[in-house]
Scaffold this active site. Structure first.
Site, PDB file in Angstrom:
ATOM      1  N   ARG A 268      49.543  50.609 -19.784  1.00  0.00           N
ATOM      2  CA  ARG A 268      48.503  50.183 -20.079  1.00  0.00           C
ATOM      3  C   ARG A 268      47.200  50.077 -19.129  1.00  0.00           C
ATOM      4  O   ARG A 268      47.135  49.082 -18.719  1.00  0.00           O
ATOM      5  CB  ARG A 268      49.048  48.894 -20.848  1.00  0.00           C
ATOM      6  CG  ARG A 268      47.937  48.484 -22.160  1.00  0.00           C
ATOM      7  CD  ARG A 268      47.922  47.179 -21.837  1.00  0.00           C
ATOM      8  NE  ARG A 268      46.997  46.240 -21.662  1.00  0.00           N
ATOM      9  CZ  ARG A 268      46.865  44.886 -20.987  1.00  0.00           C
ATOM     10  NH1 ARG A 268      48.203  44.903 -21.456  1.00  0.00           N
ATOM     11  NH2 ARG A 268      46.522  44.335 -20.448  1.00  0.00           N
TER      12      ARG A 268
ATOM     13  N   HIS B 135      44.778  45.188 -23.020  1.00  0.00           N
ATOM     14  CA  HIS B 135      45.401  44.642 -24.621  1.00  0.00           C
ATOM     15  C   HIS B 135      44.889  44.684 -25.889  1.00  0.00           C
ATOM     16  O   HIS B 135      45.314  45.850 -27.081  1.00  0.00           O
ATOM     17  CB  HIS B 135      46.489  42.871 -24.746  1.00  0.00           C
ATOM     18  CG  HIS B 135      46.340  42.970 -26.174  1.00  0.00           C
ATOM     19  ND1 HIS B 135      48.376  43.948 -26.120  1.00  0.00           N
ATOM     20  CD2 HIS B 135      46.696  42.263 -27.199  1.00  0.00           C
ATOM     21  CE1 HIS B 135      48.481  43.333 -27.989  1.00  0.00           C
ATOM     22  NE2 HIS B 135      48.217  42.022 -28.148  1.00  0.00           N
TER      23      HIS B 135
ATOM     24  N   TYR C 111      44.003  38.117 -15.399  1.00  0.00           N
ATOM     25  CA  TYR C 111      45.836  38.420 -14.966  1.00  0.00           C
ATOM     26  C   TYR C 111      46.202  39.204 -14.557  1.00  0.00           C
ATOM     27  O   TYR C 111      46.944  38.974 -13.863  1.00  0.00           O
ATOM     28  CB  TYR C 111      46.211  37.401 -16.556  1.00  0.00           C
ATOM     29  CG  TYR C 111      46.161  38.788 -17.750  1.00  0.00           C
ATOM     30  CD1 TYR C 111      46.633  39.480 -17.614  1.00  0.00           C
ATOM     31  CD2 TYR C 111      45.664  37.694 -18.658  1.00  0.00           C
ATOM     32  CE1 TYR C 111      46.575  41.184 -17.926  1.00  0.00           C
ATOM     33  CE2 TYR C 111      45.238  39.800 -19.166  1.00  0.00           C
ATOM     34  CZ  TYR C 111      46.417  40.811 -19.564  1.00  0.00           C
ATOM     35  OH  TYR C 111      45.480  41.617 -20.656  1.00  0.00           O
TER      36      TYR C 111
HETATM   37  C1  LIG Z   1      56.094  37.908 -34.265  1.00  0.00           C
HETATM   38  C2  LIG Z   1      54.945  38.009 -33.077  1.00  0.00           C
HETATM   39  N1  LIG Z   1      54.519  37.426 -32.703  1.00  0.00           N
HETATM   40  C3  LIG Z   1      53.031  37.205 -31.334  1.00  0.00           C
HETATM   41  C4  LIG Z   1      52.827  38.326 -32.078  1.00  0.00           C
HETATM   42  C5  LIG Z   1      51.127  38.505 -30.777  1.00  0.00           C
HETATM   43  N2  LIG Z   1      51.369  39.894 -30.296  1.00  0.00           N
HETATM   44  C6  LIG Z   1      50.591  40.530 -30.349  1.00  0.00           C
HETATM   45  S1  LIG Z   1      50.365  41.553 -29.187  1.00  0.00           S
HETATM   46  C7  LIG Z   1      51.541  40.364 -28.692  1.00  0.00           C
HETATM   47  C8  LIG Z   1      51.888  41.474 -27.073  1.00  0.00           C
HETATM   48  C9  LIG Z   1      53.039  42.697 -27.003  1.00  0.00           C
HETATM   49  O1  LIG Z   1      53.967  43.122 -25.863  1.00  0.00           O
HETATM   50  P1  LIG Z   1      54.174  44.525 -25.988  1.00  0.00           P
HETATM   51  O2  LIG Z   1      55.642  44.182 -26.996  1.00  0.00           O
HETATM   52  O3  LIG Z   1      54.604  44.703 -24.500  1.00  0.00           O
HETATM   53  O4  LIG Z   1      53.297  45.756 -26.388  1.00  0.00           O
HETATM   54  P2  LIG Z   1      51.352  45.953 -26.160  1.00  0.00           P
HETATM   55  O5  LIG Z   1      50.962  44.907 -27.051  1.00  0.00           O
HETATM   56  O6  LIG Z   1      52.076  45.713 -24.488  1.00  0.00           O
HETATM   57  O7  LIG Z   1      52.146  47.968 -26.144  1.00  0.00           O
HETATM   58  C10 LIG Z   1      51.868  39.247 -29.065  1.00  0.00           C
HETATM   59  C11 LIG Z   1      52.655  38.574 -28.180  1.00  0.00           C
HETATM   60  C12 LIG Z   1      53.009  38.513 -33.526  1.00  0.00           C
HETATM   61  N3  LIG Z   1      51.817  40.385 -33.142  1.00  0.00           N
HETATM   62  N4  LIG Z   1      54.329  39.250 -33.298  1.00  0.00           N
END
Ligand SMILES: Cc1ncc(C[n+]2csc(CCOP(=O)(O)OP(=O)(O)O)c2C)c(N)n1
Length: 363
Positions: free
Chosen positions: A257, A261, A270
């Site tokens: 990435r 985010h 971080y």
């Molecule tokens: C069920 C749920 N828990 C927590 C969140 C908050 N949240 C949004 S994005 C994220 C991180 C996701 O990381 P990843 O799956 O690695 O995908 P990336 O965004 O890095 O592409 C979190 C914890 C959410 N959207 N849904």
């Protein structure tokens, strides 16, 4: 002691970071320069779009936006392998795949502008809306794949999720049912190394994400997610298996990435600068462009023309988005519940009534 099970995980790559072939056994599509150019063009459009979307957010014209910078090969490779009649259940930053499938640039802007009309994909009407609750989309795709199997349709469901998302129960539940029912589907895990501020090594103890497939009894493969040829190839193979009745596959695309985010995040708090600088050296556009240039299929003149064309397309999409007009007030109530709970029905009625009395009110 007897060994009762063992596994290996394959890693696939065709282009190295410079765009040189590390595997000359090219799949059929990669022998046609026009096919590669089509993918490169969409990867470039996706990047130009992404930069513009961030600028729109920074100038207050868009809500929080999730950038896809660095994911272009993972996304476009997946989309290019799918057929129109397949179904895609995306997570929130899968634009490249969606653009390939016909979702408009305007849709993405409208969605992140907080307007439900962004989820209505005119040209990809069967695909699912973006899923922000992590991993729910895997279950939606498993549901669609169950329907395809039940109706004996030669269609596949594809879903994508991030590395962090694979820690969610819904991800395992979907893989489990897909494995045991041999569903015609593909799980794509875009491993961009970070789940907001949580790095992969804190997220999971597995050596690869692909091996999480072992627990569901399905094949798992790893691919260089910055190599669009490799992503499309493993995706084509997985879809063929699914269409032949051999069940699902988990594909881990290893990428990075490059952005924050979302626009609500500041990754410099971080993440080390060195890590990001190194990741830029392996980013996905350089290598396919270098490869096309080396083979004579692309040149600087074509590149400049493409950049201009992309900028123009994005400008038109932005104009369309900004001129879309207010959504209906009812839209913010109508899509969560099949039957609206009484308390929300009351709020909806009040909101519609209030809008009638506002100058320029709309409902
Ligand atoms: C069920 C749920 N828990 C927590 C969140 C908050 N949240 C949004 S994005 C994220 C991180 C996701 O990381 P990843 O799956 O690695 O995908 P990336 O965004 O890095 O592409 C979190 C914890 C959410 N959207 N849904």
């Amino acid at each position: 002691m007897t060994k009762v099970a063992s596994f290996t995980i394959e890693h696939h790559q065709f282009l190295d970071t410079e765009g040189k072939l590390v595997n000359t056994d090219l799949p059929a599509f990669a022998k046609d320069p026009e096919e590669l150019i089509k993918m490169y063009r969409l990867m470039t459009l996706t990047r130009v779009f992404d930069t513009k979307a961030i600028n729109l957010q920074r100038t207050g014209k868009l809500g929080t936006y999730a950038s896809c910078l660095g994911h272009e090969a993972s996304h476009v490779g997946v989309g290019a392998a799918m057929r129109d009649e397949d179904v895609y259940a995306p997570y929130y930053r899968d634009y490249g795949t969606q653009f390939w499938r016909g979702v408009k640039l305007e849709n993405v802007l409208t969605y992140w502008g907080g307007d439900e009309r962004g989820n209505v994909y005119e040209n990809a009407p069967n695909d699912f809306a973006w899923a922000v609750p992590i991993a729910t989309q895997c279950l939606h795709a498993a549901g669609a794949a169950t329907a395809f199997k039940y109706r004996k349709e030669a269609r596949c469901a594809v879903t994508a999720i991030g590395d962090g998302g694979t820690s969610e129960g819904a991800f395992y539940e979907a893989m489990n049912v897909a494995g045991v029912w041999k569903l015609p589907m593909v799980f794509v895990v875009v491993n961009n190394k970070w789940a907001i501020s949580v790095p992969l090594e804190i997220q999971t103890a597995t050596q690869t994400i692909a091996q999480k497939a072992v627990a569901a009894g399905i094949p798992g493969v790893q691919v260089d997610g910055n190599d669009v040829i490799a992503v499309r190839k493993v995706m084509e193979d997985a879809l063929e298996r699914a269409r032949n009745g051999d069940g699902p596959t988990l594909i881990e695309t290893v990428t990075y990435r490059l952005s924050d985010h979302t626009t609500a995040d500041d990754a410099s708090r971080y993440r080390k600068n060195d890590e990001v600088e190194n990741a830029w050296k392996t980013e996905p556009l350089i290598r396919i462009r270098n490869y096309l240039m080396d083979t004579g299929a692309w040149n600087e003149e074509k590149e400049q023309a493409l950049l201009k064309e992309c900028a123009d397309k994005v400008d038109i999409a932005v104009e369309n988005y900004l001129n879309l007009g207010q959504p209906a007030i009812a839209d913010m109530f109508d899509y969560m519940f099949a039957e609206l709970p009484l308390s929300l029905q009351e709020q909806k009625d009040i909101a519609i009534e209030a809008a009638k009395h506002r100058v320029g009110g709309h409902h």
